[in-house]
Write a protein that holds these residues in place. Structure first.
Motif, PDB file in Angstrom:
ATOM      1  N   LEU A  39      49.556  35.543  35.496  1.00 26.30           N
ATOM      2  CA  LEU A  39      50.056  36.795  34.923  1.00 26.30           C
ATOM      3  C   LEU A  39      50.170  36.675  33.407  1.00 26.30           C
ATOM      4  CD1 LEU A  39      51.563  39.614  35.197  1.00 26.30           C
ATOM      5  CD2 LEU A  39      53.650  38.247  35.289  1.00 26.30           C
ATOM      6  N   ARG A  54      49.928  49.132  39.023  1.00 23.39           N
ATOM      7  CA  ARG A  54      49.879  47.674  39.006  1.00 23.39           C
ATOM      8  C   ARG A  54      49.990  47.144  37.577  1.00 23.39           C
ATOM      9  NH1 ARG A  54      51.129  44.536  42.593  1.00 23.39           N
ATOM     10  NH2 ARG A  54      49.531  43.009  42.178  1.00 23.39           N
ATOM     11  N   ARG A  58      52.932  44.656  36.264  1.00 21.35           N
ATOM     12  CA  ARG A  58      52.590  43.362  35.667  1.00 21.35           C
ATOM     13  C   ARG A  58      53.094  43.259  34.223  1.00 21.35           C
ATOM     14  NH1 ARG A  58      49.729  40.364  39.102  1.00 21.35           N
ATOM     15  NH2 ARG A  58      48.698  39.038  37.561  1.00 21.35           N
ATOM     16  N   ARG A  62      55.731  40.474  33.099  1.00 20.35           N
ATOM     17  CA  ARG A  62      55.361  39.594  31.990  1.00 20.35           C
ATOM     18  C   ARG A  62      56.425  39.646  30.889  1.00 20.35           C
ATOM     19  NH1 ARG A  62      50.432  37.721  29.056  1.00 20.35           N
ATOM     20  NH2 ARG A  62      51.226  37.299  26.974  1.00 20.35           N
ATOM     21  N   ILE A  86      56.177  38.759  41.918  1.00 18.14           N
ATOM     22  CA  ILE A  86      55.966  39.434  40.632  1.00 18.14           C
ATOM     23  C   ILE A  86      56.487  40.870  40.696  1.00 18.14           C
ATOM     24  CG2 ILE A  86      54.166  40.363  39.094  1.00 18.14           C
ATOM     25  CD1 ILE A  86      52.646  37.691  39.548  1.00 18.14           C
TER      26      ILE A  86
END
Length: 156
Positions: A39, A54, A58, A62, A86
């Protein structure tokens, strides 16, 4: 402010699995850590291939992982990567999280095995070069034509 008690409870549960002896992570934990490393290595091109939802998930995950690595340290970063997925990481409320984690971490015991494992894994995977401090994010002059935040626009 949203409560992150559930998240800290997950981290505490994961922290309790470590003792004073460093040990290689079991496969399921190593896989979880590897997914988070991937990631952090994702670039603008690979991220742009994902759906908007998505991408958003992400980017949030992050950001949270980067903030925790920079603001709290590699041990708590490692615990985050091992404790949940995640998508669950992305659901954690960022507001006030780092100070809340710092208070928890200051009061928690720091098993030598966790410290050594986190140090070894983070160095081996160059985590410090993958996370970008907020001040660098804000002053990035990277072109951003897809709506993806600057950390993902940086060259790998």
């Amino acid at each position: 402010m949203a409560s992150n008690t559930w998240f800290i409870e997950l981290l505490e549960s994961e922290r309790a699995t470590f003792d004073d002896s460093p040990f290689p992570l079991p496969k399921h934990q190593n896989d979880a850590f590897t997914l988070c490393c991937e990631l952090l290595r994702e670039d603008q091109v690979s991220l742009a291939k994902r759906s908007k939802q998505r991408r958003s998930t992400r980017v949030q995950a992050r950001t949270l992982l980067s903030d925790i690595f920079l603001g709290v340290g590699p041990e708590v970063f490692l615990l985050c990567t091992l404790s949940t997925s995640i998508s669950k990481i992305a659901s954690v409320a960022l507001k006030g999280l780092v100070p809340e984690l710092r208070r928890w971490w200051k009061a928690a015991s720091h098993p030598h095995g966790l410290t050594e494992t986190a140090k070894e894994l983070c160095e081996a995977n160059s985590i410090s070069s993958l996370v970008v401090p907020i001040r660098k994010r804000q002053h990035s002059d990277v072109s951003n034509i897809t709506g993806i935040p600057p950390p993902f626009c940086m060259a790998p």
